[in-house]
Design an enzyme around this catalytic site. Structure first.
Site, PDB file in Angstrom:
ATOM      1  N   CYS A 143      -0.509 -17.079  13.607  1.00  0.00           N
ATOM      2  CA  CYS A 143       0.468 -17.787  14.436  1.00  0.00           C
ATOM      3  C   CYS A 143       1.871 -17.427  13.940  1.00  0.00           C
ATOM      4  CB  CYS A 143       0.233 -19.296  14.338  1.00  0.00           C
ATOM      5  SG  CYS A 143       0.638 -20.003  12.722  1.00  0.00           S
ATOM      6  N   GLU A 149      -3.911 -18.510   6.015  1.00  0.00           N
ATOM      7  CA  GLU A 149      -2.965 -17.501   5.545  1.00  0.00           C
ATOM      8  C   GLU A 149      -1.954 -18.090   4.567  1.00  0.00           C
ATOM      9  OE1 GLU A 149      -3.393 -16.647  10.086  1.00  0.00           O
ATOM     10  OE2 GLU A 149      -3.670 -18.355   8.736  1.00  0.00           O
ATOM     11  N   HIS A 209      -2.713 -23.662   6.879  1.00  0.00           N
ATOM     12  CA  HIS A 209      -3.510 -22.609   7.505  1.00  0.00           C
ATOM     13  C   HIS A 209      -4.054 -21.693   6.411  1.00  0.00           C
ATOM     14  CE1 HIS A 209      -1.539 -22.771  11.775  1.00  0.00           C
ATOM     15  NE2 HIS A 209      -1.888 -23.975  11.313  1.00  0.00           N
ATOM     16  N   CYS A 213       2.632 -18.569  10.247  1.00  0.00           N
ATOM     17  CA  CYS A 213       2.001 -17.717   9.237  1.00  0.00           C
ATOM     18  C   CYS A 213       2.641 -16.340   9.204  1.00  0.00           C
ATOM     19  CB  CYS A 213       0.504 -17.619   9.496  1.00  0.00           C
ATOM     20  SG  CYS A 213      -0.340 -19.198   9.246  1.00  0.00           S
TER      21      CYS A 213
END
Length: 149
Positions: free
Chosen positions: A76, A48, A46, A79
């Protein structure tokens, strides 16, 4: 957030869900990234997480205190957990994620006092623009999937 939006568009151009992230310390960009789980065959890729990894390598430290992470979509839980472990001070996000958001929408991971570190959250910055990028992406994806049937 504008810079994070430009990174989200890079993700979109690569066929990834358009999310961009920028980590800032002392008003300087430390790291930037966009979603790449498809390209990297990595569910943890992801925006992040990639941004935190780059910053850790650059600063030679897995702790990133006194930093602010700007991200176009509410983080999420995966993260959010990484941000807590990295000791990020603040998260600023654009669009809310009503399905998996972990910064207040579905879960409230970042500010939960039961953790050993909590993170200040600023939500909804350029939310409409960030949301439009995501909505357009998924609208186009659905349209293209119907053409293939």
């Amino acid at each position: 957030m504008q810079h994070a939006l430009s990174l989200a568009k890079q993700a979109q151009e690569q066929g990834e869900v358009p999310v961009g992230a920028v980590l800032v310390k002392d008003n300087k960009v430390i790291a930037e990234a966009w979603n790449q789980p498809i390209a990297h065959h990595d569910p943890s890729a992801h925006a992040e997480i990639a941004c935190l990894r780059k910053a850790g390598q650059l600063l030679e430290n897995y702790r990133l205190p006194d930093t602010t992470l700007y991200v176009t979509l509410e983080p999420c839980s995966m993260c959010a957990g990484a941000m807590i472990h990295a000791r990020v001070a603040r998260v600023v996000f654009g669009a809310y994620d009503p399905k998996t958001g972990a910064a207040g929408s579905v879960f409230d991971v970042l500010t939960n006092a039961r953790h050993n570190h909590t993170i200040e959250v600023t939500a909804g910055v350029l939310a409409e623009k960030c949301g439009d990028v995501l909505r357009d992406f998924f609208r186009e994806r659905r349209k293209n999937s119907k053409k293939c049937k």
